[in-house]
Design a protein around this motif. Structure first.
Motif, PDB file in Angstrom:
ATOM      1  N   SER A  42       0.669  -1.157   0.089  1.00 38.64           N
ATOM      2  CA  SER A  42      -0.150   0.078  -0.105  1.00 38.64           C
ATOM      3  C   SER A  42       0.737   1.381   0.118  1.00 38.64           C
ATOM      4  O   SER A  42       2.046   1.324   0.605  1.00 38.64           O
ATOM      5  CB  SER A  42      -1.072   0.050   1.362  1.00 38.64           C
ATOM      6  N   ALA A 199     -13.529   0.839   2.468  1.00 40.56           N
ATOM      7  CA  ALA A 199     -12.655   0.642   1.288  1.00 40.56           C
ATOM      8  C   ALA A 199     -13.609   0.196   0.103  1.00 40.56           C
ATOM      9  O   ALA A 199     -14.626  -0.443   0.485  1.00 40.56           O
ATOM     10  CB  ALA A 199     -11.656  -0.526   1.686  1.00 40.56           C
ATOM     11  N   SER A 215      -7.207  -1.257  -4.638  1.00 43.35           N
ATOM     12  CA  SER A 215      -8.299  -0.603  -3.752  1.00 43.35           C
ATOM     13  C   SER A 215      -7.760   0.669  -3.255  1.00 43.35           C
ATOM     14  O   SER A 215      -6.596   1.048  -3.385  1.00 43.35           O
ATOM     15  CB  SER A 215      -8.469  -1.756  -2.764  1.00 43.35           C
ATOM     16  N   TRP A 216      -9.043   1.233  -2.776  1.00 44.51           N
ATOM     17  CA  TRP A 216      -8.578   2.544  -2.040  1.00 44.51           C
ATOM     18  C   TRP A 216      -9.323   2.553  -0.730  1.00 44.51           C
ATOM     19  O   TRP A 216     -10.468   1.946  -0.618  1.00 44.51           O
ATOM     20  CB  TRP A 216      -9.324   3.933  -2.847  1.00 44.51           C
ATOM     21  N   SER A 217      -8.623   3.025   0.360  1.00 45.87           N
ATOM     22  CA  SER A 217      -9.322   2.804   1.760  1.00 45.87           C
ATOM     23  C   SER A 217      -8.933   4.201   2.607  1.00 45.87           C
ATOM     24  O   SER A 217      -8.236   4.885   2.313  1.00 45.87           O
ATOM     25  CB  SER A 217      -8.564   1.892   2.380  1.00 45.87           C
ATOM     26  N   TYR A 218     -10.113   4.279   3.368  1.00 50.66           N
ATOM     27  CA  TYR A 218      -9.728   5.281   4.309  1.00 50.66           C
ATOM     28  C   TYR A 218      -9.886   4.681   5.600  1.00 50.66           C
ATOM     29  O   TYR A 218     -10.796   3.967   6.249  1.00 50.66           O
ATOM     30  CB  TYR A 218     -11.013   6.315   4.414  1.00 50.66           C
ATOM     31  N   GLN A 254      -5.074   7.754   4.092  1.00 53.97           N
ATOM     32  CA  GLN A 254      -5.815   7.107   2.860  1.00 53.97           C
ATOM     33  C   GLN A 254      -4.971   6.412   2.284  1.00 53.97           C
ATOM     34  O   GLN A 254      -3.640   6.639   2.422  1.00 53.97           O
ATOM     35  CB  GLN A 254      -6.169   8.316   1.977  1.00 53.97           C
ATOM     36  N   SER A 255      -5.137   5.290   1.766  1.00 54.17           N
ATOM     37  CA  SER A 255      -4.044   4.502   0.977  1.00 54.17           C
ATOM     38  C   SER A 255      -4.697   3.560  -0.157  1.00 54.17           C
ATOM     39  O   SER A 255      -5.710   3.575  -0.485  1.00 54.17           O
ATOM     40  CB  SER A 255      -3.688   3.329   1.940  1.00 54.17           C
ATOM     41  N   VAL A 256      -3.779   3.531  -1.455  1.00 53.33           N
ATOM     42  CA  VAL A 256      -4.002   2.890  -2.580  1.00 53.33           C
ATOM     43  C   VAL A 256      -3.253   1.409  -2.380  1.00 53.33           C
ATOM     44  O   VAL A 256      -1.977   1.496  -1.986  1.00 53.33           O
ATOM     45  CB  VAL A 256      -3.574   3.594  -3.834  1.00 53.33           C
TER      46      VAL A 256
END
Length: 264
Positions: A42, A199, A215-218, A254-256
């Motif tokens: 990530s 996510a 994916s993207w997540s908070y 936040q992450s990809v």
């Protein structure tokens, strides 16, 4: 003899039973084992953090910043952000049905540097603040796959909750406007915090066993900080120590993520 027509609830019961059977029958019946391994990398970024006192009015031990406004009109503290960093994760998953999955994983983001600026009163010039943070996260999440009719591409959404451990190195406050080498170094700190995540992502099936996820997540990781303890104060007239209270700052990441799933 006249018969009573079935009620709406009676007509719906067979359909509801069939839907529940479909939703919660493990895929193992048709697709082999419902268990899978997952792993990924990530790229993690965060918003700006405000390092402040755990209790700005505390006097025993005294707060580092206090409750006053600083030289820029904001509450005294250290304003900055954690550097963007690379994280990794490993975990295991279980497919409950064609729609629902459960996952449990461990994530790690290490050697993440905090860079900021303090705003103490009566201190000329810049007041840079630095420190390093390691974060480990144990997270359980529920994933829902969304059938859009594509054979190999499946969008999904997820929510999760878990426990984060933040290990913060001593924070260094520099005051070059006071004197060359003028610094204040606080204690380090460990914080165990509740965390939660939302996510969205897409899975691309490579073959019958491998799936690639993007994916993207908070993630709300609670609070990082330093513990109450001894601060070392270095000034032109000498070095002394002082017991001070702890400091803290909220972390919202936040992450990809690029990941891989392997189904047994």
């Amino acid at each position: 003899m006249r018969t009573t027509p079935p009620s709406l609830s009676d007509r719906l019961k067979p359909r509801m039973s069939a839907w529940l059977l479909l939703a919660f029958t493990p895929v193992a019946i048709a697709d082999g084992s419902p268990w899978y391994l997952r792993g990924g990398l990530s790229w993690v970024t965060s918003s700006h953090e405000h390092l402040t006192d755990e209790n700005c009015a505390n006097h025993n031990p005294p707060a580092l910043f206090g409750c006053s406004l600083g030289s820029d009109g904001r509450p005294i503290g250290a304003y900055g952000r954690l550097d963007d960093a690379l994280g990794w994760d490993l975990g295991v998953g279980y497919r409950l049905s064609p729609i629902w999955r459960l996952e449990l994983g461990y994530e790690r983001v290490a050697d993440r540097s905090f860079s900021g600026e303090a705003n103490f009163l009566s201190v000329p010039g810049a007041q840079p603040v630095t420190g390093d943070l390691d974060t480990g996260l144990l997270m359980a999440q529920v994933v829902a796959d969304i059938d859009v009719g594509w054979e190999r591409i499946v969008p999904w959404v997820a929510v999760g909750a878990g426990w984060a451990r933040h290990e913060m190195d001593p924070m260094t406050y520099r005051f070059p406007g006071l004197a060359p080498g003028a610094v204040t170094v606080t204690s380090d700190g460990e914080q165990d915090q509740f965390a939660w995540r939302a996510a969205v992502g897409v899975g691309v099936r490579v073959d019958s066993r491998f799936t690639v996820d993007l994916s993207w997540s908070y993630t709300d990781l609670g609070w990082m900080g330093t513990e109450a303890g001894t601060a070392t104060i270095v000034r032109a007239r000498g070095t002394r120590t002082l017991e001070i209270d702890g400091t803290e700052a909220a972390i919202r990441n936040q992450s990809v993520r690029l990941g891989v799933r392997y189904q047994f």
